[in-house]
Design an enzyme around this catalytic site. Sequence first.
Site, PDB file in Angstrom:
ATOM      1  N   THR A  93       0.877  -1.179   0.000  1.00 17.03           N
ATOM      2  CA  THR A  93       0.000   0.000   0.000  1.00 17.03           C
ATOM      3  C   THR A  93       0.905   1.218   0.000  1.00 17.03           C
ATOM      4  O   THR A  93       1.632   1.449   0.977  1.00 17.03           O
ATOM      5  CB  THR A  93      -0.884   0.032   1.254  1.00 17.03           C
ATOM      6  OG1 THR A  93      -1.653  -1.172   1.302  1.00 17.03           O
ATOM      7  CG2 THR A  93      -1.820   1.223   1.229  1.00 17.03           C
ATOM      8  N   LYS A 168      -7.766   1.650  -3.230  1.00 15.43           N
ATOM      9  CA  LYS A 168      -7.469   1.189  -1.859  1.00 15.43           C
ATOM     10  C   LYS A 168      -7.638   2.329  -0.847  1.00 15.43           C
ATOM     11  O   LYS A 168      -8.268   2.170   0.201  1.00 15.43           O
ATOM     12  CB  LYS A 168      -6.034   0.645  -1.841  1.00 15.43           C
ATOM     13  CG  LYS A 168      -5.398   0.479  -0.492  1.00 15.43           C
ATOM     14  CD  LYS A 168      -5.640  -0.878   0.110  1.00 15.43           C
ATOM     15  CE  LYS A 168      -5.113  -0.929   1.533  1.00 15.43           C
ATOM     16  NZ  LYS A 168      -5.386  -2.152   2.215  1.00 15.43           N
ATOM     17  N   LYS A 243      -1.880   4.941   8.614  1.00 14.12           N
ATOM     18  CA  LYS A 243      -1.052   5.031   7.399  1.00 14.12           C
ATOM     19  C   LYS A 243      -1.937   5.296   6.171  1.00 14.12           C
ATOM     20  O   LYS A 243      -1.662   6.195   5.374  1.00 14.12           O
ATOM     21  CB  LYS A 243      -0.280   3.719   7.203  1.00 14.12           C
ATOM     22  CG  LYS A 243       0.480   3.650   5.895  1.00 14.12           C
ATOM     23  CD  LYS A 243       1.053   2.271   5.589  1.00 14.12           C
ATOM     24  CE  LYS A 243       1.570   2.246   4.159  1.00 14.12           C
ATOM     25  NZ  LYS A 243       2.115   0.958   3.760  1.00 14.12           N
TER      26      LYS A 243
HETATM   27  P1  NAD Z   1       5.892  -5.924   7.299  1.00 12.63           P
HETATM   28  O1  NAD Z   1       6.580  -4.773   7.940  1.00 12.63           O
HETATM   29  O2  NAD Z   1       5.518  -7.114   8.116  1.00 12.63           O
HETATM   30  O3  NAD Z   1       6.783  -6.453   6.063  1.00 12.63           O
HETATM   31  C1  NAD Z   1       7.545  -5.641   5.218  1.00 12.63           C
HETATM   32  C2  NAD Z   1       8.808  -6.420   4.885  1.00 12.63           C
HETATM   33  O4  NAD Z   1       9.582  -5.685   3.932  1.00 12.63           O
HETATM   34  C3  NAD Z   1       9.736  -6.630   6.118  1.00 12.63           C
HETATM   35  O5  NAD Z   1       9.952  -8.021   6.299  1.00 12.63           O
HETATM   36  C4  NAD Z   1      11.007  -5.868   5.748  1.00 12.63           C
HETATM   37  O6  NAD Z   1      12.180  -6.482   6.235  1.00 12.63           O
HETATM   38  C5  NAD Z   1      10.943  -5.923   4.219  1.00 12.63           C
HETATM   39  N1  NAD Z   1      11.776  -4.912   3.564  1.00 12.63           N
HETATM   40  C6  NAD Z   1      11.826  -3.577   3.812  1.00 12.63           C
HETATM   41  N2  NAD Z   1      12.704  -2.989   2.971  1.00 12.63           N
HETATM   42  C7  NAD Z   1      13.205  -3.984   2.194  1.00 12.63           C
HETATM   43  C8  NAD Z   1      14.164  -4.010   1.147  1.00 12.63           C
HETATM   44  N3  NAD Z   1      14.781  -2.904   0.730  1.00 12.63           N
HETATM   45  N4  NAD Z   1      14.448  -5.203   0.584  1.00 12.63           N
HETATM   46  C9  NAD Z   1      13.832  -6.346   0.990  1.00 12.63           C
HETATM   47  N5  NAD Z   1      12.923  -6.373   1.973  1.00 12.63           N
HETATM   48  C10 NAD Z   1      12.613  -5.203   2.575  1.00 12.63           C
HETATM   49  O7  NAD Z   1       4.600  -5.318   6.579  1.00 12.63           O
HETATM   50  P2  NAD Z   1       3.292  -6.113   6.106  1.00 12.63           P
HETATM   51  O8  NAD Z   1       2.280  -6.130   7.193  1.00 12.63           O
HETATM   52  O9  NAD Z   1       3.705  -7.380   5.438  1.00 12.63           O
HETATM   53  O10 NAD Z   1       2.721  -5.089   5.000  1.00 12.63           O
HETATM   54  C11 NAD Z   1       3.320  -4.975   3.705  1.00 12.63           C
HETATM   55  C12 NAD Z   1       2.502  -3.984   2.892  1.00 12.63           C
HETATM   56  O11 NAD Z   1       1.149  -4.448   2.816  1.00 12.63           O
HETATM   57  C13 NAD Z   1       2.439  -2.582   3.512  1.00 12.63           C
HETATM   58  O12 NAD Z   1       2.516  -1.638   2.468  1.00 12.63           O
HETATM   59  C14 NAD Z   1       1.095  -2.558   4.221  1.00 12.63           C
HETATM   60  O13 NAD Z   1       0.564  -1.263   4.322  1.00 12.63           O
HETATM   61  C15 NAD Z   1       0.269  -3.434   3.289  1.00 12.63           C
HETATM   62  N6  NAD Z   1      -0.884  -4.085   3.939  1.00 12.63           N
HETATM   63  C16 NAD Z   1      -0.752  -4.691   5.147  1.00 12.63           C
HETATM   64  C17 NAD Z   1      -1.862  -5.297   5.736  1.00 12.63           C
HETATM   65  C18 NAD Z   1      -1.745  -5.985   7.074  1.00 12.63           C
HETATM   66  O14 NAD Z   1      -2.798  -6.317   7.660  1.00 12.63           O
HETATM   67  N7  NAD Z   1      -0.552  -6.242   7.593  1.00 12.63           N
HETATM   68  C19 NAD Z   1      -3.112  -5.275   5.082  1.00 12.63           C
HETATM   69  C20 NAD Z   1      -3.199  -4.676   3.832  1.00 12.63           C
HETATM   70  C21 NAD Z   1      -2.080  -4.076   3.263  1.00 12.63           C
END
Ligand code: NAD
Length: 295
Positions: A93, A168, A243
């Site tokens: 997102t 979204k 966010k």
């Molecule tokens: P998270 O923080 O658990 O995972 C993000 C991952 O990205 C981490 O493991 C981090 O180490 C990795 N990362 C960051 N920079 C990196 C790089 N340069 N190279 C490789 N890896 C890298 O977040 P999440 O909950 O998995 O969410 C991911 C996305 O999905 C976000 O944009 C969030 O807004 C969206 N989202 C999350 C949810 C939810 O319920 N968690 C729901 C809908 C959308």
Amino acid sequence: MAIIAFIGLGNMGGPMAGNLRKAGHEVRAFDLSQVSKDAAAELGVGIAGSAREAVAEAEIVVTMLPAGKHVLAVWADILPEIRPGTLLIDSSTIDVDSARKAHAMAGERGCLSLDAPVSGGVGGAKGATLTFMVGGSEEAFALGQPVLARMGRRTVHCGAAGNGQAAKICNNMILGISMIGVSEAFVLAEKLGLSHQSLFDVASTSSGQCWSLNTYCPVPGPVPTSPANNDYKAGFASALMLKDLKLSQEAAQAAGASTPLGAAAAQLYGIHNAWGEGGADFSAIIHLLRGRPEV
Ligand code: NAD
């Protein structure tokens, strides 16, 4: 079956990559965090030494990262390693501007691209029941849809580049505003001596009905599956709602749209997070409206 690179194996990306593997694809993945890599490896996902190594032979590349700056940095890093004609899908997102920049970068390399943010949360990522809101060309969508279908239940093509992100943040702005409205009604009912169940029985079948009331009711009791019955454990964390509301307000400012209730919702969720409930489900905003942290 395709060779798919997957960058970003966090709470969402890890299980999504696992579902691609389960569907029979060869998944070559990377994350900066060892914990995330180990968890994904347990799901059968192949772990590469770097993002560049992961994408080298990939036919499709998926990214699932925290924010726009991460997506732009990772895409800038990997694009020189990617063969022209490859499809890149970003399911993070992120802000609409960054999403459109990422599409332009992919286009310059001769690649196809989709922005495909999700709703459905971690449960949806694990159970492959996510909804994907997709922006990009018809050609890119036709190529990406079968892959997205392995990670979700519903895929909606919302139009050109960036429109998935637009859908979204518009949806989540409705959600944030409606949850505050429903919570305010319960707080008023409490002051007036009207029971939660009575308000629910009337409003959930009247013109006040909405998803925040009927499915995700912010008080315990009327809807047994709502997070209110589970100590407000997320679910969808208040921090993530904040966010998305901030993204909606950035987009509204840039586009000149008037969204006064969205702005108020962003402020209220900002206070809710500063108050210490950022990790709770977003329906816990009702605590803030009552002015006290307990249920
Ligand atoms: P998270 O923080 O658990 O995972 C993000 C991952 O990205 C981490 O493991 C981090 O180490 C990795 N990362 C960051 N920079 C990196 C790089 N340069 N190279 C490789 N890896 C890298 O977040 P999440 O909950 O998995 O969410 C991911 C996305 O999905 C976000 O944009 C969030 O807004 C969206 N989202 C999350 C949810 C939810 O319920 N968690 C729901 C809908 C959308």
